[in-house]
Design a protein around this motif. Structure first.
Motif, PDB file in Angstrom:
ATOM      1  N   ALA A 112       1.921   1.775  -3.504  1.00 29.73           N
ATOM      2  CA  ALA A 112       0.813   2.316  -4.296  1.00 29.73           C
ATOM      3  C   ALA A 112       0.667   3.817  -4.063  1.00 29.73           C
ATOM      4  CB  ALA A 112      -0.483   1.590  -3.945  1.00 29.73           C
ATOM      5  N   ARG A 113       0.822   4.242  -2.803  1.00 33.93           N
ATOM      6  CA  ARG A 113       0.738   5.672  -2.504  1.00 33.93           C
ATOM      7  C   ARG A 113       1.910   6.429  -3.137  1.00 33.93           C
ATOM      8  NH1 ARG A 113      -1.622   3.838   2.453  1.00 33.93           N
ATOM      9  NH2 ARG A 113       0.435   3.463   3.364  1.00 33.93           N
TER      10      ARG A 113
ATOM     11  N   LYS B 236       0.829  -1.208   0.000  1.00 32.60           N
ATOM     12  CA  LYS B 236       0.000   0.000   0.000  1.00 32.60           C
ATOM     13  C   LYS B 236       0.864   1.258   0.000  1.00 32.60           C
ATOM     14  CE  LYS B 236      -4.292  -1.777   2.006  1.00 32.60           C
ATOM     15  NZ  LYS B 236      -5.249  -1.703   3.125  1.00 32.60           N
TER      16      LYS B 236
ATOM     17  N   GLY C 275      -1.291   7.271  -6.868  1.00 29.67           N
ATOM     18  CA  GLY C 275      -2.671   6.960  -7.222  1.00 29.67           C
ATOM     19  C   GLY C 275      -3.277   5.944  -6.270  1.00 29.67           C
ATOM     20  N   ASP C 276      -4.568   5.764  -6.351  1.00 28.62           N
ATOM     21  CA  ASP C 276      -5.274   4.803  -5.507  1.00 28.62           C
ATOM     22  C   ASP C 276      -5.329   3.463  -6.228  1.00 28.62           C
ATOM     23  OD1 ASP C 276      -6.732   3.696  -3.475  1.00 28.62           O
ATOM     24  OD2 ASP C 276      -8.660   4.475  -4.180  1.00 28.62           O
ATOM     25  N   TYR C 277      -4.172   2.821  -6.360  1.00 29.18           N
ATOM     26  CA  TYR C 277      -4.090   1.591  -7.117  1.00 29.18           C
ATOM     27  C   TYR C 277      -4.293   0.384  -6.206  1.00 29.18           C
ATOM     28  CZ  TYR C 277      -2.071   4.746 -10.540  1.00 29.18           C
ATOM     29  OH  TYR C 277      -1.886   5.796 -11.404  1.00 29.18           O
TER      30      TYR C 277
END
Length: 411
Positions: free
Chosen positions: A357-358, A354, A362-364
């Motif tokens: 991802a940040r 996570k 983006g909110d992937y």
């Protein structure tokens, strides 16, 4: 490997008016800053070599002088040496210059060693005239620009698309920073593109083998305008690398923070020395995505980025972005095209994924992969990936694996 903004030859003699006109420079517009700094690591076993660029405005500690832009390390020590020698009664101008230049080089080497944690074995310094002569000797390098440019400061005046440049054009190409989206960082990319193209040409065409038609011209250019550490015959060194190819050389840039850091020396590039040392150590160890994590489980994972977007060079761009954020990255590559970006992690390591991802901005989504080794994360960049905010366009570098027929286009 240093590119010096100098108006002298390798022996310290001032360039003539004719020479200055030839390279589109004047006697007063250079203060002998080291505007190109590249640490080159060439392994003994012929495996992959790296050229690691250190942007000239990197704000770092200079031993004995405090925190300043790294391109002033040489000049600060040189000027101090000149003062010390003159106070000691030395009057011979050439002796003053030789000793002062030696002290400047020593201080720059010490600064790079402290920043990177690597030991420097050899030193090569090329000035403006030397670069001009060397590019003429090898017959020019093919480059490609996304758009036409015209810059009065550097003299860059190029059309869009692929073109072969040498001499004064090559100087203008690697010196331009005004008018580029990311200023000096884009200039670093241009320098990397040019140097990788030169390496590929020199080694792939056996230009340095005894009997080569261009060898004598190259030797003369180096003798006239390149400063080397004492006793280092760089031509013999290069000839020992006849099995080396340009495809075994990759150029990278040290991780950095903001590029508009306000300092007493003006706007500079923010540098985290710990992140730089970790980045360099990973390269020197030949670290790959298969290596186990070096620290405890709460350390940032090693991230391998795979391009599944269909957009050329994106995986390398994003790897550079993650390195800037403090991550160790594996070798970027390609994957089957997919519409959505996803971050995959080892079982039980969702938190680290996570964070990755940040860092991508983006909110992937993240998902576990039972086959993923502990401490590893893989990013699959889909067609939905947005690369806004990426400051260093390393994906625009030449493809160095030999598969590409021509250079990628850069800003």
């Amino acid at each position: 490997m240093i590119g010096m903004d100098s108006r002298t030859d390798a022996q310290g003699n001032p360039l003539s008016e004719e020479q200055l006109r030839m390279i589109n420079a004047t006697a007063v517009d250079g203060v002998q800053n080291t505007d190109t700094i590249i640490m080159v690591r060439i392994p003994n076993d012929g495996s992959k070599a790296y050229g690691i660029s250190i942007p000239r405005d990197s704000y770092v500690d200079i031993p004995g002088y405090g925190t300043h832009k790294i391109n002033s390390a040489y000049l600060r020590a040189k000027n101090q040496s000149l003062r010390d020698q003159q106070n000691a009664g030395v009057t011979d101008r050439k002796e003053l210059e030789r000793t002062a230049n030696r002290e400047g080089a020593k201080n720059l080497i010490a600064t790079v060693e402290q920043l990177t944690g690597a030991s420097i074995d050899h030193y090569a310094e090329v000035n403006l005239l030397g670069f001009y002569d060397i590019t003429n000797a090898v017959g020019g390098i093919e480059v490609c620009l996304k758009e036409a440019v015209k810059d009065r400061y550097s003299g860059a005046n190029f059309k869009a698309g692929p073109q072969t440049i040498k001499g004064v054009q090559a100087l203008a190409f690697v010196r331009q920073r005004h008018g580029l989206p990311n200023g000096d960082l884009d200039r670093v990319v241009r320098q990397q593109v040019f140097m990788s193209g030169m390496a590929r040409k020199v080694f792939s065409q056996d230009m340095i083998l005894p009997g080569s038609e261009k060898l004598a011209a190259l030797q003369q250019a180096i003798k006239k305008s390149v400063v080397l550490d004492e006793g280092w015959n760089v031509i013999e060194f290069a000839q020992q690398m006849v099995t080396f190819t340009g495809g075994n050389l990759e150029f990278l840039t040290i991780p950095h923070g903001r590029i508009d850091l306000e300092t007493g020396d003006g706007s500079a590039i923010e540098i985290d020395p710990a992140a730089v040392r970790a980045f360099v150590e990973g390269l020197l160890r030949g670290k790959t995505s298969a290596d186990p994590p070096a620290e405890a489980a709460d350390q940032k994972p090693t991230v391998t980025v795979l391009n599944a977007s269909g957009r050329s060079g994106l995986a390398r761009d994003v790897s550079a972005k993650l390195q800037t954020a403090g991550y160790t990255t594996g070798e970027p590559g390609n994957s089957s095209t997919r519409s959505a970006t996803v971050v995959r992690h080892a079982t039980g390591e969702e938190a680290g994924a996570k964070d990755v991802a940040r860092a991508l901005g983006g909110d992937y989504p993240v998902e576990p992969d039972a086959n993923m080794p502990a401490g590893q994360v893989k990013v699959f960049l889909g067609e939905d990936y947005e690369s806004a905010g990426q400051s260093l366009r390393t994906g625009d570098l030449l493809a160095l694996n030999g598969a590409q027929q021509g250079p990628a286009c850069v800003n």
